[in-house]
Design an enzyme around this catalytic site. Structure first.
Site, short mmCIF file in Angstrom:
data_model
loop_
_atom_site.label_atom_id
_atom_site.label_comp_id
_atom_site.label_asym_id
_atom_site.label_seq_id
_atom_site.Cartn_x
_atom_site.Cartn_y
_atom_site.Cartn_z
N TYR A 170 0.86 -1.19 0.00
CA TYR A 170 0.00 0.00 0.00
C TYR A 170 0.89 1.24 0.00
O TYR A 170 1.89 1.29 0.73
CB TYR A 170 -0.89 0.01 1.25
CG TYR A 170 -1.75 1.24 1.40
CD1 TYR A 170 -2.85 1.46 0.57
CD2 TYR A 170 -1.47 2.20 2.38
CE1 TYR A 170 -3.64 2.60 0.70
CE2 TYR A 170 -2.27 3.34 2.53
CZ TYR A 170 -3.36 3.52 1.69
OH TYR A 170 -4.14 4.65 1.83
N ASP A 265 9.22 2.77 -0.03
CA ASP A 265 8.15 3.44 0.73
C ASP A 265 8.29 2.99 2.18
O ASP A 265 7.88 1.90 2.55
CB ASP A 265 6.78 3.08 0.16
CG ASP A 265 5.65 3.79 0.91
OD1 ASP A 265 5.95 4.47 1.92
OD2 ASP A 265 4.49 3.65 0.50
N LYS A 293 3.97 8.70 9.18
CA LYS A 293 3.69 8.07 10.48
C LYS A 293 4.66 8.52 11.59
O LYS A 293 4.50 9.60 12.13
CB LYS A 293 3.61 6.55 10.32
CG LYS A 293 2.48 6.20 9.31
CD LYS A 293 2.01 4.77 9.33
CE LYS A 293 0.74 4.63 8.52
NZ LYS A 293 0.93 4.16 7.16
#
Ligand SMILES: *Cc1c(COP(=O)(O)O)cnc(C)c1O
Length: 458
Positions: A170, A265, A293
């Site tokens: 994702y 990523d 995050k």
């Protein structure tokens, strides 16, 4: 989050589990249920991000009132040990004093200026001077934005259009990355959301993780057209699909051979599996890295970083445009500085990772001794419960969707026992520095008893 896409249109009708005796009575959810009814009048599905809607588990979402350390309290006053940790950012736990105090101190001087501040330098220096894989960085306000910009940078740098992504990874919700594999070894992506033009999806090629042949074929089929390969080096959004270093090195090498850029990523793995993220963990040099995050200490921050040469293509130095009204926001920078300062202290990761390993090992030992079809996969302070007897799960296709029924039962029972997990079996769990030995022992006991119930139920 990946799961949320797949489940976005699924129904959320109320069901009941058939747990045998020993199951705890349901906690009171009256206030949460009322808040949810009200929220549904304001927001599609009652939420501002789909996975929060509890579509893949029993019941309705818990509305959270407060967090402290490894604990959460919901609107009905129920207390939980939290293993979701805001989906990863809270590596120090909820509301750590050092982050809170720094945020309050900086906030006293104002909340946004739309002009540079010294705080941006401070966070950048902290990151870059402790990370040998990057030379320059640009802050954004989310992981999605960071990845979207990294893709544009890769295209602008290579003057090529196509990108390769892996099924099960994702990368946020930007158009060119909300694509999934079609059938076949190498496929153009099929959009995994309504509203994305087919032509966008045609620029994204999707292959399986851990599949060298597919990657080779993709580079042959689209010779000199591939701008970048993007991968979560620690795929943690669709289960925890740990890759062998050998495969990641293969991805690195094939990018070099084809003059394509490699994008790691690291929105989850960055500052999680170590201060230098997965690049440091595997010692593989990516061309562009994205963060999110943890980097913002619980406030909205993302970033992408690369060599000085590649980053010189970003405006105002170069022709790749990217901007943000609230990029480098001082309050968000303050939270990032305070959190990353703690992480940069020697021994931080060793202690956290050891604690996680012990937790995972003892749950695995329990399940194995009882012959349960259950595996705990773990890296750093990330773990994932899989209802399987496979020793390795490295591709999205290796996950049996039927196994999610057991997770649903487990999730409900754990909530009733004061243990909070993300509301989907495709999501990983996180352990923070605030989870102490006593908390983890307490959680383990509840997990053991829950496993007994789940595996007794047919
Ligand atoms: C969470 C995540 C994103 C998206 O970040 P947001 O801040 O939710 O936009 C992108 N990539 C990975 C690997 C993620 O885990």
């Amino acid at each position: 989050m990946f799961d949320s896409i797949k489940k976005i249109f699924s129904s959320g009708e109320e069901e009941t589990t058939s747990l045998t005796s020993g199951a705890k009575p349901d906690i009171s959810r009256e206030k949460s249920a009322q808040l949810y009814e009200k929220a549904k009048t304001f927001f599609p599905g009652g939420v501002n991000s789909p996975v929060r809607a509890f579509k893949s588990v029993y019941g309705t979402p818990l509305f959270i009132e407060k967090g402290d350390g490894c604990y959460l309290w919901d609107a009905d006053g129920n207390q939980f040990i939290d293993f979701c940790c805001s989906w990863g950012p809270l590596i120090l736990g909820h509301n750590p004093a050092k982050v809170r105090e720094k945020v309050i101190e900086v906030m006293a001087n104002g909340m946004s200026f739309g002009a540079p501040t010294a705080l941006e330098n401070e966070l950048a220096e902290l990151i870059i001077s402790n990370n040998k894989y990057i030379e320059k960085i640009r802050f954004t306000s989310s992981g999605t934005e960071a990845v979207m910009s990294a893709i544009r940078l890769a295209r602008g740098t290579t003057k090529r259009d196509k990108i390769i992504k892996f099924e099960g990874c994702y990368h946020g919700h930007s158009d060119s990355l909300l694509v999934k594999a079609g059938s076949g070894l190498v496929t153009f992506g099929e959009t995994s959301s309504a509203g994305i033009p087919k032509s966008f999806a045609n620029e994204t090629i999707v292959v399986s993780l851990n599949d060298k042949e597919a990657l080779k074929k993709a580079f042959e089929d689209f010779k000199e057209q591939i701008a970048a390969v993007i991968i979560e080096p620690v795929p943690a959004n669709n289960g925890l699909l740990l890759q062998d270093k050998d495969f990641l090195q293969f991805v690195r090498d094939i990018c070099n051979e084809n003059c394509a850029l490699l994008i790691f990523d690291e929105v989850i793995s960055g500052f999680r599996v170590g201060f230098e993220g997965a690049a440091g963990y595997y010692d593989i040099q990516p061309d562009i890295v994205t963060y999110g995050k943890i980097i913002g200490g619980g406030l909205p921050v993302g970033a992408y970083a690369s060599s000085a040469a590649i980053m010189s293509n970003i405006s105002p130095e170069g022709g790749v445009y990217q901007a943000g009204t609230l990029s480098g926001n001082p309050v968000a920078m303050a939270a990032g500085i305070a959190q990353l300062t703690e992480l940069s202290k020697s021994g931080f990761y060793k202690e956290l990772n050891n604690k996680t390993q012990e937790f995972a090992d003892s749950i695995q030992r329990y399940a194995t001794a009882k012959n349960y079809k259950f595996k705990v996969f773990t890296i750093g302070s990330i773990f994932w419960f899989a209802f399987t007897d496979k020793d390795k799960i490295q591709t999205a296709e290796d996950i049996d969707p039927a196994s999610m029924e057991k997770f649903k039962m487990m999730h409900k029972e754990l909530l009733n026992r004061g243990i909070y997990f993300g509301p989907s079996g495709y999501e990983v769990g996180f352990i923070s520095a605030a989870h102490n030995k006593v908390d983890l022992e307490k959680a383990k006991r509840q997990i053991f008893e829950t496993l007994d119930l789940v595996f007794r139920t047919r």
